[in-house]
Design a protein around this motif. Structure first.
Motif, PDB file in Angstrom:
ATOM      1  N   LEU A  94       0.835  -1.206   0.000  1.00  0.00           N
ATOM      2  CA  LEU A  94       0.000   0.000   0.000  1.00  0.00           C
ATOM      3  C   LEU A  94       0.869   1.254   0.000  1.00  0.00           C
ATOM      4  CD1 LEU A  94      -2.821   1.261   0.107  1.00  0.00           C
ATOM      5  CD2 LEU A  94      -2.760   0.972   2.602  1.00  0.00           C
ATOM      6  N   ILE A  96      -6.784   5.819  -0.903  1.00  0.00           N
ATOM      7  CA  ILE A  96      -6.503   4.711  -1.822  1.00  0.00           C
ATOM      8  C   ILE A  96      -7.427   3.540  -1.526  1.00  0.00           C
ATOM      9  CG2 ILE A  96      -4.783   3.003  -2.522  1.00  0.00           C
ATOM     10  CD1 ILE A  96      -2.639   5.182  -1.907  1.00  0.00           C
ATOM     11  N   LEU A  97      -7.556   3.189  -0.249  1.00  0.00           N
ATOM     12  CA  LEU A  97      -8.429   2.077   0.127  1.00  0.00           C
ATOM     13  C   LEU A  97      -9.880   2.361  -0.239  1.00  0.00           C
ATOM     14  CD1 LEU A  97      -6.874   1.117   3.576  1.00  0.00           C
ATOM     15  CD2 LEU A  97      -6.810  -0.220   1.455  1.00  0.00           C
ATOM     16  N   ARG A 126     -10.957   4.222  -2.687  1.00  0.00           N
ATOM     17  CA  ARG A 126     -11.079   4.093  -4.137  1.00  0.00           C
ATOM     18  C   ARG A 126     -11.077   2.633  -4.565  1.00  0.00           C
ATOM     19  NH1 ARG A 126      -9.384   7.933  -8.050  1.00  0.00           N
ATOM     20  NH2 ARG A 126     -10.176   9.353  -6.468  1.00  0.00           N
ATOM     21  N   LEU A 127     -10.237   1.833  -3.939  1.00  0.00           N
ATOM     22  CA  LEU A 127     -10.188   0.405  -4.266  1.00  0.00           C
ATOM     23  C   LEU A 127     -11.514  -0.283  -3.943  1.00  0.00           C
ATOM     24  CD1 LEU A 127      -6.591  -0.465  -3.039  1.00  0.00           C
ATOM     25  CD2 LEU A 127      -7.400  -0.450  -5.405  1.00  0.00           C
ATOM     26  N   ARG A 154     -14.123   0.759  -6.501  1.00  0.00           N
ATOM     27  CA  ARG A 154     -13.938   0.059  -7.782  1.00  0.00           C
ATOM     28  C   ARG A 154     -14.271  -1.425  -7.664  1.00  0.00           C
ATOM     29  NH1 ARG A 154      -9.255   2.944 -11.228  1.00  0.00           N
ATOM     30  NH2 ARG A 154     -10.259   4.983 -11.190  1.00  0.00           N
ATOM     31  N   ALA A 155     -14.073  -1.990  -6.494  1.00  0.00           N
ATOM     32  CA  ALA A 155     -14.402  -3.401  -6.298  1.00  0.00           C
ATOM     33  C   ALA A 155     -15.895  -3.629  -6.485  1.00  0.00           C
ATOM     34  CB  ALA A 155     -13.964  -3.864  -4.914  1.00  0.00           C
TER      35      ALA A 155
END
Length: 85
Positions: free
Chosen positions: A9, A29-30, A32-33, A36-37
């Motif tokens: 990360l 970041i988390l 956004r991930l 997107r998941a």
């Protein structure tokens, strides 16, 4: 979070800053991930399934040996009746 994941990360965070010039938090970041998941939720869920090696044509043929068609089309409702009464 284990050390390897934390390190990855941090590397991702550094790469984003290098490529965009923007500082982003690990939380961003988390987030956004995760966002997107949900766009490809089926892929995410599948990634946690036990991997199966695809069968080659010979193995597939062996699997289907001895199966016969009853001549009757089975619907989802038929299956539900058998399973759930």
């Amino acid at each position: 979070m284990d050390e390897d994941t934390k390190s990855r990360l941090e590397r991702l965070q550094a790469e984003i800053r290098l490529q965009t010039g923007e500082r982003v938090t690990q939380q961003a970041i988390l987030a956004r991930l995760v966002e997107r998941a949900f766009e490809s939720k089926a892929d995410l869920v599948d990634s946690f399934r036990e991997e199966r090696v695809p069968l080659d044509d010979e193995e597939r043929a062996r699997f289907h040996e001895g199966t016969v068609s009853s001549g009757k089309t089975t619907t989802e409702a038929d299956v539900d009746d058998v399973l759930y009464g």
